[in-house]
Design a protein around this motif. Structure first.
Motif, short mmCIF file in Angstrom:
data_model
loop_
_atom_site.label_atom_id
_atom_site.label_comp_id
_atom_site.label_asym_id
_atom_site.label_seq_id
_atom_site.Cartn_x
_atom_site.Cartn_y
_atom_site.Cartn_z
N CYS A 87 0.82 -1.22 0.00
CA CYS A 87 0.00 0.00 0.00
C CYS A 87 0.85 1.27 0.00
O CYS A 87 0.41 2.31 -0.46
CB CYS A 87 -0.98 -0.01 1.17
SG CYS A 87 -0.25 0.48 2.75
N GLY A 88 2.07 1.18 0.55
CA GLY A 88 2.95 2.35 0.56
C GLY A 88 2.67 3.34 1.67
O GLY A 88 3.40 4.33 1.83
N LYS A 89 1.64 3.10 2.47
CA LYS A 89 1.22 4.10 3.46
C LYS A 89 1.14 3.57 4.89
O LYS A 89 1.10 4.36 5.83
CB LYS A 89 -0.19 4.61 3.10
CG LYS A 89 -0.26 5.30 1.77
CD LYS A 89 -1.71 5.55 1.40
CE LYS A 89 -1.81 6.07 -0.02
NZ LYS A 89 -3.20 6.14 -0.47
N CYS A 90 1.09 2.27 5.07
CA CYS A 90 0.88 1.73 6.43
C CYS A 90 2.19 1.77 7.22
O CYS A 90 3.25 2.10 6.70
CB CYS A 90 0.35 0.29 6.35
SG CYS A 90 1.57 -0.91 5.80
N CYS A 126 3.28 -5.70 4.75
CA CYS A 126 2.05 -4.90 4.57
C CYS A 126 0.82 -5.82 4.54
O CYS A 126 0.85 -6.90 3.95
CB CYS A 126 2.15 -4.13 3.26
SG CYS A 126 0.69 -3.18 2.84
N CYS A 128 4.93 -0.42 5.59
CA CYS A 128 5.47 0.16 4.35
C CYS A 128 6.37 1.35 4.67
O CYS A 128 7.46 1.48 4.11
CB CYS A 128 4.33 0.61 3.44
SG CYS A 128 3.52 -0.77 2.61
#
Ligand SMILES: [Zn+2]
Length: 345
Positions: A93-96, A107, A99
């Motif tokens: 996701c790149g945001k959690c 993730c 990540c």
């Protein structure tokens, strides 16, 4: 565009060639015109399906791919149209929290290209910008497609997870597989002593050429565990086992480890349920660690070594996209040494 896809789960007969619309990119994504794709065992698992896997059909397979960027999203800044790229097949996701901590493969939404989103067995595929990696000018699309999934898997498993060191004995089961041919080279690069197994004299020769120190034909040598324990390691046992075979080898892998040794499991191609003697683990104080794909740092580390030609993807055979079913059948039969590729354009 031309694509290889399934409309329902089942056997390899479900795999069809046909026309589908090219994917639409989001602002953070890039569209790649495919040159080569590579097959992986996960293709066969996806075609078969598993409980909990719910895919919108038709579904395009393929985790590895290389090509030229055809279109970029409005927010993309690090790559341009016309760039030659390969991809990190691990999507997150790149945001959690994970990540943002550089642990993309932890993730909650981690998935592999071709698993939950359309893959690379088609003329155009898309990935998030951060999954595209530039290929050096003198490096072929073919090798760039062959490398990522197996090399990042073997790299993380042997370095971060198993902490393989110089002079360690490492046992790598099944010399011919994609992960194994990567792992043999990585282990030698790290200065370890490599023991590998195969049932085929032709593969034995090729594994030796790759640098394996001891190659055991387990069909000719039924008691190969004794050979490894008594003759090769002089009754010490191996320091690390890379076991991606699973059910057929797991218990024997534990038995062959020295006290304090480490079994690293990046997969289970022969089956995931296995009976083990737990005494092996506590009495010998073994470490049993899992390993799935890699994070972005590990992907870039191993690809740098490949681009510097310190590690070399081994390509067994290239099929045209039209023959994807034959290619998957060939992979499933297990007679290959190295990667099986599809030529798309
Ligand atoms: Zn995440």
């Amino acid at each position: 565009m031309k694509a290889a896809f399934i409309k329902s789960h089942g056997d390899l007969e479900q795999l069809k060639i046909g026309e589908l619309d090219a994917p639409q990119i989001k602002p953070n994504e890039v569209l790649i015109k495919t040159e080569f794709s590579a097959l992986n065992h996960i293709d066969i698992f996806i075609i078969k399906g598993w409980p909990g896997l719910s895919l919108e059909m038709p579904h395009i397979l393929g985790s590895d791919g290389s090509g030229v960027i055809k279109e970029i999203g409005s927010a993309v800044t690090t790559v341009s149209v016309g760039d030659r790229v390969t991809i990190n097949p691990g999507l997150s996701c790149g945001k959690c929290y994970f990540c943002l901590s550089g642990k993309q493969n932890f993730c909650k939404n981690f998935s592999i290209m071709g698993e939950n989103q359309w893959g690379t067995f088609c003329e155009f595929f898309k990935v998030p910008e951060e999954n595209a990696l530039l290929i050096p000018k003198d490096f072929s699309f073919e090798l760039a497609a062959a490398a990522p999934l197996t090399f990042l898997t073997a790299w993380r498993a042997l370095t971060t997870q198993a902490n393989l060191k110089r002079e360690d004995f490492v046992l790598i089961h099944g010399a011919g597989g994609g992960v194994s041919t990567a792992a043999i080279q990585i282990a030698k690069y790290l200065g370890a002593k490599v023991i590998t197994t195969t049932s085929d004299s032709n593969k034995k020769k090729k594994a030796e050429e790759l640098g394996a120190d001891y190659v055991i034909n387990y069909k000719e040598n039924r008691d190969f565990g004794k050979t490894i324990y008594s003759e090769i390691t002089k009754k010490k046992g191996v320091d690390v086992v890379l076991d991606s075979v699973g059910r057929d080898t797991f218990q024997n892998s534990l038995r062959l480890l020295r006290p304090g040794g480490c079994l690293v499991s990046p997969g289970a191609t022969t089956g995931a349920i296995s009976e083990i003697d737990i005494r092996q683990i506590f009495w010998k104080q073994l470490k049993v660690v899992g390993s799935t794909m890699s994070n972005q740092r590990e992907f870039r580390e191993v690809m740098t070594l490949i681009f510097q030609k310190k590690l070399k993807p081994i390509i067994d055979k290239v099929f045209p996209l039209n023959e994807v079913r034959e290619a998957e059948k060939y992979l499933k039969e297990g007679s290959q040494f190295g990667k099986v590729l599809l030529k798309i354009n």
